[in-house]
Design a protein around this motif. Structure first.
Motif, PDB file in Angstrom:
ATOM      1  N   VAL A  16       0.935  -1.148  -0.190  1.00 20.13           N
ATOM      2  CA  VAL A  16      -0.035   0.088   0.056  1.00 20.13           C
ATOM      3  C   VAL A  16       0.977   1.203   0.043  1.00 20.13           C
ATOM      4  O   VAL A  16       0.685   2.136  -0.797  1.00 20.13           O
ATOM      5  CB  VAL A  16      -0.985  -0.194   1.330  1.00 20.13           C
ATOM      6  CG1 VAL A  16      -1.700   1.455   1.267  1.00 20.13           C
ATOM      7  CG2 VAL A  16      -2.125  -0.989   1.105  1.00 20.13           C
ATOM      8  N   PHE A  17       1.863   1.168   0.682  1.00 20.22           N
ATOM      9  CA  PHE A  17       2.900   2.459   0.856  1.00 20.22           C
ATOM     10  C   PHE A  17       3.578   2.578  -0.435  1.00 20.22           C
ATOM     11  O   PHE A  17       3.711   3.688  -0.907  1.00 20.22           O
ATOM     12  CB  PHE A  17       3.651   2.434   2.062  1.00 20.22           C
ATOM     13  CG  PHE A  17       4.395   3.904   2.436  1.00 20.22           C
ATOM     14  CD1 PHE A  17       3.579   4.631   3.117  1.00 20.22           C
ATOM     15  CD2 PHE A  17       5.636   4.132   2.063  1.00 20.22           C
ATOM     16  CE1 PHE A  17       4.276   5.781   3.403  1.00 20.22           C
ATOM     17  CE2 PHE A  17       6.383   5.319   2.370  1.00 20.22           C
ATOM     18  CZ  PHE A  17       5.376   5.967   3.147  1.00 20.22           C
ATOM     19  N   GLU A  18       4.008   1.440  -1.078  1.00 21.24           N
ATOM     20  CA  GLU A  18       4.650   1.497  -2.095  1.00 21.24           C
ATOM     21  C   GLU A  18       3.774   2.195  -3.312  1.00 21.24           C
ATOM     22  O   GLU A  18       4.278   2.997  -4.173  1.00 21.24           O
ATOM     23  CB  GLU A  18       5.204   0.121  -2.622  1.00 21.24           C
ATOM     24  CG  GLU A  18       5.911   0.220  -4.061  1.00 21.24           C
ATOM     25  CD  GLU A  18       6.431  -1.235  -4.280  1.00 21.24           C
ATOM     26  OE1 GLU A  18       6.293  -1.755  -5.489  1.00 21.24           O
ATOM     27  OE2 GLU A  18       6.745  -1.894  -3.401  1.00 21.24           O
ATOM     28  N   LYS A  19       2.405   1.806  -3.096  1.00 20.72           N
ATOM     29  CA  LYS A  19       1.644   2.342  -4.145  1.00 20.72           C
ATOM     30  C   LYS A  19       1.273   3.781  -4.167  1.00 20.72           C
ATOM     31  O   LYS A  19       1.299   4.750  -4.884  1.00 20.72           O
ATOM     32  CB  LYS A  19       0.283   1.550  -4.160  1.00 20.72           C
ATOM     33  CG  LYS A  19      -0.891   2.023  -5.086  1.00 20.72           C
ATOM     34  CD  LYS A  19      -0.674   1.711  -6.542  1.00 20.72           C
ATOM     35  CE  LYS A  19      -2.085   2.100  -7.267  1.00 20.72           C
ATOM     36  NZ  LYS A  19      -1.905   1.823  -8.592  1.00 20.72           N
ATOM     37  N   LEU A  20       1.505   4.422  -2.589  1.00 26.05           N
ATOM     38  CA  LEU A  20       1.368   5.674  -2.486  1.00 26.05           C
ATOM     39  C   LEU A  20       2.038   6.558  -2.838  1.00 26.05           C
ATOM     40  O   LEU A  20       2.187   7.885  -3.091  1.00 26.05           O
ATOM     41  CB  LEU A  20       0.784   5.924  -0.710  1.00 26.05           C
ATOM     42  CG  LEU A  20      -0.436   5.316  -0.492  1.00 26.05           C
ATOM     43  CD1 LEU A  20      -0.604   5.313   1.114  1.00 26.05           C
ATOM     44  CD2 LEU A  20      -1.560   6.148  -0.942  1.00 26.05           C
ATOM     45  N   CYS A  21       3.558   6.125  -2.879  1.00 24.59           N
ATOM     46  CA  CYS A  21       4.680   6.598  -3.276  1.00 24.59           C
ATOM     47  C   CYS A  21       4.959   6.467  -4.734  1.00 24.59           C
ATOM     48  O   CYS A  21       6.074   6.952  -5.226  1.00 24.59           O
ATOM     49  CB  CYS A  21       5.963   6.109  -2.455  1.00 24.59           C
ATOM     50  SG  CYS A  21       5.715   6.541  -0.672  1.00 24.59           S
ATOM     51  N   ASP A  22       4.220   5.829  -5.618  1.00 26.48           N
ATOM     52  CA  ASP A  22       4.349   5.889  -6.942  1.00 26.48           C
ATOM     53  C   ASP A  22       4.094   7.048  -7.558  1.00 26.48           C
ATOM     54  O   ASP A  22       2.814   6.932  -8.163  1.00 26.48           O
ATOM     55  CB  ASP A  22       3.597   4.427  -7.489  1.00 26.48           C
ATOM     56  CG  ASP A  22       3.899   4.372  -8.983  1.00 26.48           C
ATOM     57  OD1 ASP A  22       4.836   5.291  -9.420  1.00 26.48           O
ATOM     58  OD2 ASP A  22       3.553   3.483  -9.510  1.00 26.48           O
ATOM     59  N   PHE A  23       4.714   7.998  -7.494  1.00 26.39           N
ATOM     60  CA  PHE A  23       4.408   9.455  -7.911  1.00 26.39           C
ATOM     61  C   PHE A  23       4.214   9.344  -9.647  1.00 26.39           C
ATOM     62  O   PHE A  23       3.452  10.047  -9.946  1.00 26.39           O
ATOM     63  CB  PHE A  23       5.340  10.438  -7.497  1.00 26.39           C
ATOM     64  CG  PHE A  23       5.305  10.578  -5.908  1.00 26.39           C
ATOM     65  CD1 PHE A  23       4.320  10.983  -5.186  1.00 26.39           C
ATOM     66  CD2 PHE A  23       6.615  10.590  -5.372  1.00 26.39           C
ATOM     67  CE1 PHE A  23       3.940  10.985  -3.859  1.00 26.39           C
ATOM     68  CE2 PHE A  23       6.590  10.572  -3.617  1.00 26.39           C
ATOM     69  CZ  PHE A  23       5.308  10.670  -3.219  1.00 26.39           C
ATOM     70  N   GLU A  24       5.089   8.751 -10.213  1.00 26.04           N
ATOM     71  CA  GLU A  24       4.953   8.728 -11.663  1.00 26.04           C
ATOM     72  C   GLU A  24       3.548   8.208 -12.028  1.00 26.04           C
ATOM     73  O   GLU A  24       2.748   8.781 -12.975  1.00 26.04           O
ATOM     74  CB  GLU A  24       5.958   7.890 -12.280  1.00 26.04           C
ATOM     75  CG  GLU A  24       7.453   8.528 -12.053  1.00 26.04           C
ATOM     76  CD  GLU A  24       8.469   7.526 -12.724  1.00 26.04           C
ATOM     77  OE1 GLU A  24       7.951   6.691 -13.469  1.00 26.04           O
ATOM     78  OE2 GLU A  24       9.745   7.826 -12.380  1.00 26.04           O
ATOM     79  N   ALA A  25       2.955   7.152 -11.468  1.00 23.46           N
ATOM     80  CA  ALA A  25       1.791   6.658 -11.761  1.00 23.46           C
ATOM     81  C   ALA A  25       0.624   7.674 -11.297  1.00 23.46           C
ATOM     82  O   ALA A  25      -0.363   7.892 -12.040  1.00 23.46           O
ATOM     83  CB  ALA A  25       1.462   5.401 -11.148  1.00 23.46           C
ATOM     84  N   ILE A  26       0.885   8.469 -10.263  1.00 26.26           N
ATOM     85  CA  ILE A  26      -0.128   9.304  -9.595  1.00 26.26           C
ATOM     86  C   ILE A  26      -0.044  10.532 -10.756  1.00 26.26           C
ATOM     87  O   ILE A  26      -1.387  11.035 -10.984  1.00 26.26           O
ATOM     88  CB  ILE A  26       0.247   9.763  -8.263  1.00 26.26           C
ATOM     89  CG1 ILE A  26       0.049   8.652  -7.167  1.00 26.26           C
ATOM     90  CG2 ILE A  26      -0.893  10.945  -7.941  1.00 26.26           C
ATOM     91  CD1 ILE A  26       0.397   8.894  -5.699  1.00 26.26           C
ATOM     92  N   GLU A  27       0.840  10.995 -11.139  1.00 24.96           N
ATOM     93  CA  GLU A  27       1.146  12.047 -12.148  1.00 24.96           C
ATOM     94  C   GLU A  27       0.469  11.705 -13.485  1.00 24.96           C
ATOM     95  O   GLU A  27      -0.422  12.533 -13.950  1.00 24.96           O
ATOM     96  CB  GLU A  27       2.473  12.483 -12.405  1.00 24.96           C
ATOM     97  CG  GLU A  27       3.330  13.043 -11.285  1.00 24.96           C
ATOM     98  CD  GLU A  27       4.902  13.165 -11.459  1.00 24.96           C
ATOM     99  OE1 GLU A  27       5.281  12.605 -12.785  1.00 24.96           O
ATOM    100  OE2 GLU A  27       5.606  13.441 -10.504  1.00 24.96           O
ATOM    101  N   ARG A  32      -4.591  12.301 -17.015  1.00 30.96           N
ATOM    102  CA  ARG A  32      -5.779  11.822 -17.688  1.00 30.96           C
ATOM    103  C   ARG A  32      -6.978  12.568 -17.246  1.00 30.96           C
ATOM    104  O   ARG A  32      -7.775  12.526 -17.952  1.00 30.96           O
ATOM    105  CB  ARG A  32      -5.908  10.185 -17.163  1.00 30.96           C
ATOM    106  CG  ARG A  32      -4.788   9.335 -18.225  1.00 30.96           C
ATOM    107  CD  ARG A  32      -5.321   7.763 -17.900  1.00 30.96           C
ATOM    108  NE  ARG A  32      -5.152   7.418 -16.718  1.00 30.96           N
ATOM    109  CZ  ARG A  32      -4.111   6.897 -16.277  1.00 30.96           C
ATOM    110  NH1 ARG A  32      -3.059   6.834 -16.931  1.00 30.96           N
ATOM    111  NH2 ARG A  32      -3.994   6.323 -15.162  1.00 30.96           N
ATOM    112  N   ARG A  33      -7.064  13.314 -15.893  1.00 30.13           N
ATOM    113  CA  ARG A  33      -8.242  13.890 -15.259  1.00 30.13           C
ATOM    114  C   ARG A  33      -8.180  15.492 -15.811  1.00 30.13           C
ATOM    115  O   ARG A  33      -9.078  15.981 -15.270  1.00 30.13           O
ATOM    116  CB  ARG A  33      -8.280  13.701 -13.910  1.00 30.13           C
ATOM    117  CG  ARG A  33      -8.525  12.260 -13.515  1.00 30.13           C
ATOM    118  CD  ARG A  33      -8.668  12.117 -12.100  1.00 30.13           C
ATOM    119  NE  ARG A  33      -9.219  10.929 -11.561  1.00 30.13           N
ATOM    120  CZ  ARG A  33      -9.457  10.336 -10.409  1.00 30.13           C
ATOM    121  NH1 ARG A  33      -9.405  11.291  -9.444  1.00 30.13           N
ATOM    122  NH2 ARG A  33      -9.859   9.232 -10.329  1.00 30.13           N
TER     123      ARG A  33
END
Length: 154
Positions: A16-27, A32-33
């Protein structure tokens, strides 16, 4: 004004923490939004001080925000501060393991107006507090469901 929510995710704390820190995916998701995001420095190390310039549309106007990672305490805490046109926003994310395979993610967002227009905006948000809290909880729930779906697919 403050928004608070939490959601339980069927995944270990580290994932979960790794996913929260995946800033490239969040960007990418923000792009897309329709939100323009630009990281100021492409440092491979996650550390306080990482910053982004963000441009988005809110209430029909284009807004700009400076977002900074203010705290990272892996794998438990992430905190961000942002400033946009007289409004300071602090976002605090806590991850708590409930078991080996379940994690509770708690998010707290604090809005502090620093100008008269920002105060008016926050005041109008307070009038729609119930609707905004439901929307906030819905987004948090969607994040948890998307995360669990991606884990099952992998």
């Amino acid at each position: 004004m403050e928004f608070v929510g939490s959601e339980d995710i069927e995944a270990p704390l580290d994932q979960v923490f790794e996913k929260l820190c995946d800033f490239e995916a969040i960007e990418r998701q923000m792009l897309r939004r329709g939100v323009q995001v630009e990281r100021r420095a492409m440092s491979p190390v996650l550390e306080p001080g990482m910053a982004w310039d963000v441009e988005f549309s809110f209430r029909g106007k284009s807004r700009k925000a400076d977002v900074t990672l203010s705290q990272i305490d892996a794998p438990d805490v992430l905190a961000f501060t942002s400033t946009t046109q007289g409004l300071d926003v602090t976002t605090h994310i806590d991850c708590v393991p409930l078991s080996r395979s379940q994690t509770r993610v708690s998010v707290k967002v604090l809005l502090v107006p620093r100008s008269l227009p920002a105060r008016l905006m926050v005041q109008s948000m307070k009038l729609a507090r119930v609707k905004l809290n439901k929307r906030f909880s819905k987004r948090l729930r969607e994040f948890a469901q998307d995360f669990e779906a991606k884990l099952r697919a992998a």
